[in-house]
Design a protein around this motif. Sequence first.
Motif, PDB file in Angstrom:
ATOM      1  N   ASN A  83       7.082  -7.945   5.254  1.00  0.00           N
ATOM      2  CA  ASN A  83       6.158  -7.006   4.618  1.00  0.00           C
ATOM      3  C   ASN A  83       5.090  -6.609   5.629  1.00  0.00           C
ATOM      4  OD1 ASN A  83       4.668  -5.475   2.888  1.00  0.00           O
ATOM      5  ND2 ASN A  83       4.126  -7.136   1.503  1.00  0.00           N
ATOM      6  N   SER A  84       5.234  -5.451   6.192  1.00  0.00           N
ATOM      7  CA  SER A  84       4.305  -5.035   7.251  1.00  0.00           C
ATOM      8  C   SER A  84       2.932  -4.654   6.696  1.00  0.00           C
ATOM      9  CB  SER A  84       4.890  -3.874   8.050  1.00  0.00           C
ATOM     10  OG  SER A  84       5.123  -2.776   7.195  1.00  0.00           O
ATOM     11  N   THR A  85       2.830  -4.415   5.396  1.00  0.00           N
ATOM     12  CA  THR A  85       1.537  -4.036   4.800  1.00  0.00           C
ATOM     13  C   THR A  85       1.163  -5.013   3.690  1.00  0.00           C
ATOM     14  OG1 THR A  85       2.641  -2.548   3.255  1.00  0.00           O
ATOM     15  CG2 THR A  85       1.850  -1.588   5.321  1.00  0.00           C
ATOM     16  N   LYS A  86       1.183  -6.292   3.996  1.00  0.00           N
ATOM     17  CA  LYS A  86       0.954  -7.295   2.945  1.00  0.00           C
ATOM     18  C   LYS A  86      -0.455  -7.225   2.362  1.00  0.00           C
ATOM     19  CE  LYS A  86       0.014 -11.197   6.038  1.00  0.00           C
ATOM     20  NZ  LYS A  86       0.456 -12.520   6.447  1.00  0.00           N
ATOM     21  N   PHE A  87      -1.473  -6.918   3.170  1.00  0.00           N
ATOM     22  CA  PHE A  87      -2.827  -6.823   2.625  1.00  0.00           C
ATOM     23  C   PHE A  87      -2.965  -5.602   1.710  1.00  0.00           C
ATOM     24  CE2 PHE A  87      -7.368  -5.518   3.022  1.00  0.00           C
ATOM     25  CZ  PHE A  87      -7.906  -6.583   2.333  1.00  0.00           C
ATOM     26  N   ILE A  88      -2.344  -4.500   2.085  1.00  0.00           N
ATOM     27  CA  ILE A  88      -2.390  -3.293   1.244  1.00  0.00           C
ATOM     28  C   ILE A  88      -1.695  -3.569  -0.086  1.00  0.00           C
ATOM     29  CG2 ILE A  88      -1.746  -0.853   1.114  1.00  0.00           C
ATOM     30  CD1 ILE A  88      -3.906  -1.516   3.230  1.00  0.00           C
ATOM     31  N   GLU A  89      -0.600  -4.320  -0.063  1.00  0.00           N
ATOM     32  CA  GLU A  89       0.093  -4.691  -1.303  1.00  0.00           C
ATOM     33  C   GLU A  89      -0.795  -5.575  -2.176  1.00  0.00           C
ATOM     34  OE1 GLU A  89       2.976  -3.456  -2.383  1.00  0.00           O
ATOM     35  OE2 GLU A  89       3.023  -2.250  -0.547  1.00  0.00           O
ATOM     36  N   LYS A  90      -1.510  -6.524  -1.554  1.00  0.00           N
ATOM     37  CA  LYS A  90      -2.439  -7.364  -2.310  1.00  0.00           C
ATOM     38  C   LYS A  90      -3.549  -6.523  -2.928  1.00  0.00           C
ATOM     39  CE  LYS A  90      -1.893 -11.552   0.488  1.00  0.00           C
ATOM     40  NZ  LYS A  90      -2.589 -12.458   1.428  1.00  0.00           N
ATOM     41  N   LEU A  91      -4.033  -5.542  -2.188  1.00  0.00           N
ATOM     42  CA  LEU A  91      -5.062  -4.644  -2.719  1.00  0.00           C
ATOM     43  C   LEU A  91      -4.543  -3.872  -3.923  1.00  0.00           C
ATOM     44  CD1 LEU A  91      -6.676  -3.066   0.493  1.00  0.00           C
ATOM     45  CD2 LEU A  91      -7.699  -4.726  -1.047  1.00  0.00           C
ATOM     46  N   LYS A  92      -3.324  -3.383  -3.816  1.00  0.00           N
ATOM     47  CA  LYS A  92      -2.722  -2.623  -4.916  1.00  0.00           C
ATOM     48  C   LYS A  92      -2.615  -3.487  -6.181  1.00  0.00           C
ATOM     49  CE  LYS A  92       1.521  -0.238  -6.151  1.00  0.00           C
ATOM     50  NZ  LYS A  92       2.880   0.108  -5.726  1.00  0.00           N
ATOM     51  N   ILE A  93      -2.122  -4.708  -6.017  1.00  0.00           N
ATOM     52  CA  ILE A  93      -1.978  -5.622  -7.158  1.00  0.00           C
ATOM     53  C   ILE A  93      -3.351  -5.944  -7.759  1.00  0.00           C
ATOM     54  CG2 ILE A  93      -1.299  -7.969  -7.797  1.00  0.00           C
ATOM     55  CD1 ILE A  93       0.944  -7.683  -5.654  1.00  0.00           C
ATOM     56  N   SER A  94      -4.342  -6.207  -6.891  1.00  0.00           N
ATOM     57  CA  SER A  94      -5.691  -6.521  -7.381  1.00  0.00           C
ATOM     58  C   SER A  94      -6.303  -5.350  -8.124  1.00  0.00           C
ATOM     59  CB  SER A  94      -6.596  -6.913  -6.213  1.00  0.00           C
ATOM     60  OG  SER A  94      -6.115  -8.064  -5.582  1.00  0.00           O
ATOM     61  N   LEU A  95      -6.092  -4.135  -7.631  1.00  0.00           N
ATOM     62  CA  LEU A  95      -6.651  -2.955  -8.286  1.00  0.00           C
ATOM     63  C   LEU A  95      -5.987  -2.721  -9.640  1.00  0.00           C
ATOM     64  CD1 LEU A  95      -8.513  -0.507  -8.302  1.00  0.00           C
ATOM     65  CD2 LEU A  95      -6.739   0.735  -7.053  1.00  0.00           C
ATOM     66  N   ILE A  96      -4.681  -2.856  -9.700  1.00  0.00           N
ATOM     67  CA  ILE A  96      -3.972  -2.679 -10.973  1.00  0.00           C
ATOM     68  C   ILE A  96      -4.450  -3.705 -12.004  1.00  0.00           C
ATOM     69  CG2 ILE A  96      -1.712  -2.864 -12.093  1.00  0.00           C
ATOM     70  CD1 ILE A  96      -0.517  -1.627  -9.512  1.00  0.00           C
ATOM     71  N   LYS A  97      -4.635  -4.944 -11.569  1.00  0.00           N
ATOM     72  CA  LYS A  97      -5.127  -5.997 -12.454  1.00  0.00           C
ATOM     73  C   LYS A  97      -6.534  -5.685 -12.934  1.00  0.00           C
ATOM     74  CE  LYS A  97      -6.039 -10.946 -12.573  1.00  0.00           C
ATOM     75  NZ  LYS A  97      -6.115 -12.194 -11.797  1.00  0.00           N
ATOM     76  N   TRP A  98      -7.382  -5.266 -12.023  1.00  0.00           N
ATOM     77  CA  TRP A  98      -8.773  -4.942 -12.371  1.00  0.00           C
ATOM     78  C   TRP A  98      -8.830  -3.773 -13.344  1.00  0.00           C
ATOM     79  CZ3 TRP A  98     -12.087  -0.764 -11.757  1.00  0.00           C
ATOM     80  CH2 TRP A  98     -13.458  -1.047 -11.965  1.00  0.00           C
ATOM     81  N   LEU A  99      -8.025  -2.746 -13.111  1.00  0.00           N
ATOM     82  CA  LEU A  99      -7.995  -1.587 -13.992  1.00  0.00           C
ATOM     83  C   LEU A  99      -7.529  -1.954 -15.399  1.00  0.00           C
ATOM     84  CD1 LEU A  99      -6.606   1.162 -11.589  1.00  0.00           C
ATOM     85  CD2 LEU A  99      -8.931   0.982 -12.495  1.00  0.00           C
ATOM     86  N   SER A 100      -6.581  -2.847 -15.497  1.00  0.00           N
ATOM     87  CA  SER A 100      -6.094  -3.234 -16.829  1.00  0.00           C
ATOM     88  C   SER A 100      -7.092  -4.103 -17.573  1.00  0.00           C
ATOM     89  CB  SER A 100      -4.752  -3.972 -16.707  1.00  0.00           C
ATOM     90  OG  SER A 100      -4.933  -5.202 -16.028  1.00  0.00           O
ATOM     91  N   GLU A 101      -7.919  -4.864 -16.838  1.00  0.00           N
ATOM     92  CA  GLU A 101      -8.912  -5.715 -17.477  1.00  0.00           C
ATOM     93  C   GLU A 101     -10.191  -4.946 -17.848  1.00  0.00           C
ATOM     94  OE1 GLU A 101      -9.579  -8.867 -14.723  1.00  0.00           O
ATOM     95  OE2 GLU A 101      -7.659  -9.826 -15.123  1.00  0.00           O
ATOM     96  N   ASN A 102     -10.481  -3.910 -17.141  1.00  0.00           N
ATOM     97  CA  ASN A 102     -11.737  -3.177 -17.400  1.00  0.00           C
ATOM     98  C   ASN A 102     -11.430  -1.912 -18.083  1.00  0.00           C
ATOM     99  OD1 ASN A 102     -13.422  -5.138 -16.242  1.00  0.00           O
ATOM    100  ND2 ASN A 102     -12.872  -4.423 -14.231  1.00  0.00           N
TER     101      ASN A 102
END
Length: 134
Positions: free
Chosen positions: A115-134
């Motif tokens: 996974n050459s963009t592992k941090f970007i993938e983590k950001l995407k997952i974190s943002l999706i989680k945050w959006l669903s909680e807020n």
Amino acid sequence: IFEDPEFRTTRDHLASEIVANDLLTKYYTSALELLKNKNAKPTIQEVQNACCTIIPWTGTPTELIELLLSLNAKGAIADGNLSIKEIEEICINNYGVYPGNTYQIVEQIKARKSNSTKFIEKLKISLIKWLSEN
């Protein structure tokens, strides 16, 4: 000069300019002192620009480089025209992170196998989680 033409000398005009200059200098000096006394306490406070403060980066330097590379590749900063050296300067000046050999970090990111963009993938997952909680 009109009543007695012999009273005037050739240096009268020069002498009057010197006296006028001295009086004008005294006037401006006193006016400047008055302004300095009135403005002893500045009424306008200096506002520090937000870009001048360092934003603490709590991730790794590699994650910061990956983020900035992705923003640059998208054209989201500087129309995508930043060099790697400029990205390193952003890390140092804005985040207080000295990444070390930035070119080596970029090569390590390129060389990732799974996974050459592992941090970007983590950001995407974190943002999706945050959006669903807020």
